[in-house]
Design an enzyme around this catalytic site. Structure first.
Site, PDB file in Angstrom:
ATOM      1  N   ASP A   1       0.857  -1.191   0.000  1.00 13.91           N
ATOM      2  CA  ASP A   1       0.000   0.000   0.000  1.00 13.91           C
ATOM      3  C   ASP A   1       0.893   1.242   0.000  1.00 13.91           C
ATOM      4  O   ASP A   1       1.725   1.408   0.895  1.00 13.91           O
ATOM      5  CB  ASP A   1      -0.869  -0.045   1.274  1.00 13.91           C
ATOM      6  CG  ASP A   1      -1.890   1.076   1.308  1.00 13.91           C
ATOM      7  OD1 ASP A   1      -2.090   1.715   0.268  1.00 13.91           O
ATOM      8  OD2 ASP A   1      -2.477   1.316   2.383  1.00 13.91           O
TER       9      ASP A   1
ATOM     10  N   ASP B   1      -3.856   2.653  -5.348  1.00 14.75           N
ATOM     11  CA  ASP B   1      -2.541   2.624  -4.675  1.00 14.75           C
ATOM     12  C   ASP B   1      -2.296   1.352  -3.854  1.00 14.75           C
ATOM     13  O   ASP B   1      -1.497   1.366  -2.932  1.00 14.75           O
ATOM     14  CB  ASP B   1      -2.378   3.865  -3.775  1.00 14.75           C
ATOM     15  CG  ASP B   1      -3.146   3.744  -2.481  1.00 14.75           C
ATOM     16  OD1 ASP B   1      -4.177   3.054  -2.458  1.00 14.75           O
ATOM     17  OD2 ASP B   1      -2.695   4.320  -1.479  1.00 14.75           O
ATOM     18  N   GLU B   2      -3.003   0.267  -4.193  1.00 20.55           N
ATOM     19  CA  GLU B   2      -2.823  -0.976  -3.429  1.00 20.55           C
ATOM     20  C   GLU B   2      -2.669  -2.155  -4.385  1.00 20.55           C
ATOM     21  O   GLU B   2      -3.395  -2.230  -5.379  1.00 20.55           O
ATOM     22  CB  GLU B   2      -4.089  -1.329  -2.654  1.00 20.55           C
ATOM     23  CG  GLU B   2      -4.459  -0.543  -1.495  1.00 20.55           C
ATOM     24  CD  GLU B   2      -5.833  -1.019  -1.051  1.00 20.55           C
ATOM     25  OE1 GLU B   2      -5.912  -1.899  -0.186  1.00 20.55           O
ATOM     26  OE2 GLU B   2      -6.820  -0.532  -1.627  1.00 20.55           O
TER      27      GLU B   2
HETATM   28  N1  DCP Z   1      -8.577   9.125  -1.669  1.00 22.80           N
HETATM   29  C1  DCP Z   1      -9.587  10.005  -2.055  1.00 22.80           C
HETATM   30  N2  DCP Z   1     -10.696  10.159  -1.275  1.00 22.80           N
HETATM   31  C2  DCP Z   1     -10.807   9.466  -0.123  1.00 22.80           C
HETATM   32  C3  DCP Z   1      -9.800   8.561   0.266  1.00 22.80           C
HETATM   33  C4  DCP Z   1      -8.680   8.418  -0.531  1.00 22.80           C
HETATM   34  O1  DCP Z   1      -9.489  10.634  -3.110  1.00 22.80           O
HETATM   35  N3  DCP Z   1     -11.887   9.644   0.634  1.00 22.80           N
HETATM   36  C5  DCP Z   1      -7.351   9.016  -2.519  1.00 22.80           C
HETATM   37  C6  DCP Z   1      -6.228   9.877  -1.963  1.00 22.80           C
HETATM   38  C7  DCP Z   1      -5.290   8.902  -1.336  1.00 22.80           C
HETATM   39  C8  DCP Z   1      -5.500   7.649  -2.150  1.00 22.80           C
HETATM   40  O2  DCP Z   1      -6.864   7.682  -2.548  1.00 22.80           O
HETATM   41  O3  DCP Z   1      -3.936   9.357  -1.365  1.00 22.80           O
HETATM   42  C9  DCP Z   1      -5.225   6.377  -1.384  1.00 22.80           C
HETATM   43  O4  DCP Z   1      -6.054   6.330  -0.223  1.00 22.80           O
HETATM   44  P1  DCP Z   1      -5.609   5.605   1.111  1.00 22.80           P
HETATM   45  O5  DCP Z   1      -6.853   5.353   1.885  1.00 22.80           O
HETATM   46  O6  DCP Z   1      -4.717   4.448   0.789  1.00 22.80           O
HETATM   47  O7  DCP Z   1      -4.793   6.696   1.938  1.00 22.80           O
HETATM   48  P2  DCP Z   1      -3.379   7.346   1.674  1.00 22.80           P
HETATM   49  O8  DCP Z   1      -2.563   6.569   0.687  1.00 22.80           O
HETATM   50  O9  DCP Z   1      -3.554   8.793   1.361  1.00 22.80           O
HETATM   51  O10 DCP Z   1      -2.704   7.301   3.115  1.00 22.80           O
HETATM   52  P3  DCP Z   1      -2.150   6.033   3.932  1.00 22.80           P
HETATM   53  O11 DCP Z   1      -0.659   6.192   3.982  1.00 22.80           O
HETATM   54  O12 DCP Z   1      -2.754   6.182   5.289  1.00 22.80           O
HETATM   55  O13 DCP Z   1      -2.582   4.776   3.204  1.00 22.80           O
END
Ligand code: DCP
Length: 473
Positions: A28, A130-131
């Site tokens: 992730d 992103d996963e």
């Molecule tokens: N995203 C979005 N709206 C949301 C949640 C996420 O547009 N409500 C987008 C922005 C994030 C990406 O998806 O960067 C991936 O979401 P993640 O939940 O994996 O969170 P992050 O990668 O930002 O942070 P973490 O390091 O906690 O996984």
């Protein structure tokens, strides 16, 4: 007897686990959109940064927050103004916009770069933007035979920084993790996980050096446990789940943290059976759970409580569907058919662009168009939300055809949603308003299949008509 009736297609399916243990990783990316923006704007690297939605009300909604900003208490639920109060030096970057809506191409492409690197060592399934799930069983087995952990002379720095669930580390954690990875008396399955951890550490290092992105990972014997582990230590770390630690890990785990138990099924378990943790589920026999939820879901629940999961990594790096959607919150909601028609045309154009790209880059076509919408009905002054039925039809390529079909699907759904509704055009000058308002629309193209080259070339020719004529001249 099945007591709880849930929508069948949303119910989890129990699949048998293989006899030989698999080595599965869930990778992730950390604060993904924030990292993409920090790479695009190197001056932001190492600084508190957040990505905000294009709607700038109160500084815009935060959708990604860098770990530097999280130290100041900045959270995704905040808006820009609130984030600036918590962290005055924060840099807020707006998500790119195209067709008057968020354009995620930049992030999607960055995710593809990472996938291409991860896929070097095994079967790779892109689970979201992103996963990624990886099945590295073959690579781990080969390494165990050719270069077993006990013989490793120097240990990869990233592998040494792994966390091992259930391993108590009082002193120097890296020394103890090093011992765990190289134990001579380790069971074969733990040795496989040690090899898996070394492989994932190498892949994460490659991702960092080739893309500048950090990521976190979980390494376990199945997808469910790997996914649980990847979020346990972030950012830029990895966590191993040996079989001996599974029960301890699950006992107090809230059930909504388990994939497929975050929604209705998890809610039912909590409200009807008082099940709050995976440990609480252990008191129910498999037969009892089958009685309550049906054979398959009952078995899935019984196995899930024990950390058993046979789901295969799908070997899919391309998305299963394409979609294009937009929300219209509060005062922005759409209140008549022409406003809906306008946005359906905009969304159809974006969807067609992505379909064109899929043909050109991947030689694939989609066959099913689905319209989803959020709609509120207001009668006698009360504004109540009700589920708007999604509608599908065969997908015809071309943005006008997609827009026409999607508009028809919307009207069909609206008639089902409110059978007494008169959809005929209002008389000129009429001030009567429609008794509904639309708060979101999304068009999706699914049922994607590979096309033979000749077919896709002809399809492109139809789509791009005059341009192709020019090529031939
Ligand atoms: N995203 C979005 N709206 C949301 C949640 C996420 O547009 N409500 C987008 C922005 C994030 C990406 O998806 O960067 C991936 O979401 P993640 O939940 O994996 O969170 P992050 O990668 O930002 O942070 P973490 O390091 O906690 O996984």
């Amino acid at each position: 007897m099945c007591v709880f009736v849930l929508e069948k297609r949303r119910m989890p399916v129990a699949r048998p686990e293989p006899v030989e243990a698999r080595v599965i990783a869930h990778v992730d990316l950390d604060c993904f959109y924030a990292q993409v923006e920090q790479r695009r704007h190197p001056e932001l690297r190492g600084k508190p940064t957040a990505v905000v939605q294009y709607n700038s009300w109160k500084g815009g909604a935060l959708i990604a927050v860098s770990y530097e900003a999280r130290k100041f208490g900045v959270k995704r639920s905040m808006r820009g103004e609130e984030a600036r109060k918590a962290c005055p030096d924060i840099h807020l970057v707006q998500v790119p916009v195209a067709h008057d809506k968020a354009d995620l191409k930049l992030y999607r492409d960055a995710g593809s770069e990472v996938c291409a690197i991860l896929a070097r060592m095994g079967k790779c399934e892109r689970a979201s933007i992103d996963e990624v799930y990886l099945d590295i069983t073959e690579a781990a087995t080969a390494r165990l035979i050719q270069d077993p952990p006990q013989c490793w002379v120097s240990l990869d720095k990233e592998a040494l920084k792994s966390h091992v669930v259930g391993l108590a580390t009082d002193g120097d954690a890296t020394v103890e993790v090093g011992h765990w990875l190289q134990r001579k008396d380790a069971e074969q399955n733990d040795q496989l996980l040690a090899c898996g951890a070394a492989i994932i550490a190498e892949l994460r290092t490659a991702v960092l050096s080739e893309t500048q992105f950090t990521c976190s990972a979980g390494i376990a014997h199945n997808k469910m446990l790997a996914k649980l582990a990847s979020g346990m230590h972030k950012p830029a770390q990895q966590t191993i789940v040996p079989s001996s630690a599974v029960q301890g890990l699950l006992t107090d785990l809230p059930i909504n943290k388990i994939g497929q138990l975050g929604g209705k099924l998890g809610h039912l378990l909590e409200v009807e059976l008082g099940v709050k943790t995976a440990g609480d589920l252990l008191q129910f026999s498999e037969a009892k759970l089958q009685d309550l939820f049906g054979m398959n879901t009952g078995t899935w629940l019984w196995r899930t409580a024990r950390g058993i999961n046979g789901d295969e990594v799908q070997g899919r790096m391309l998305p299963k569907s394409h979609s294009s959607g937009k929300t219209f919150p509060g005062p922005k909601s759409l209140k008549d058919l022409s406003a809906v028609g306008h946005w359906v045309r905009e969304l159809a154009e974006v969807l067609q662009e992505r379909l064109d790209m899929d043909i050109e880059q991947n030689n694939r076509i989609a066959r099913l168009l689905t319209l989803h919408a959020g709609c509120h009905l207001h009668s006698s002054g009360a504004d109540h939300a009700r589920k708007f039925p999604s509608q599908s039809c065969a997908l015809r390529y071309g943005k006008e055809k997609i827009a026409d079909d999607a508009n028809r699907l919307f009207e069909k759904a609206l008639r089902k949603f409110c059978p007494t509704l008169n959809l005929s055009p209002r008389k000129k000058g009429s001030t009567a308003s429609f008794p509904w308002r639309v708060t979101g629309i999304s068009l999706s193209a699914s049922n994607i299949v590979a096309t033979p080259m000749v077919y896709s070339f002809n399809l492109l020719r139809c789509l791009k008509g005059s341009m192709v004529m020019f090529w031939f001249m």
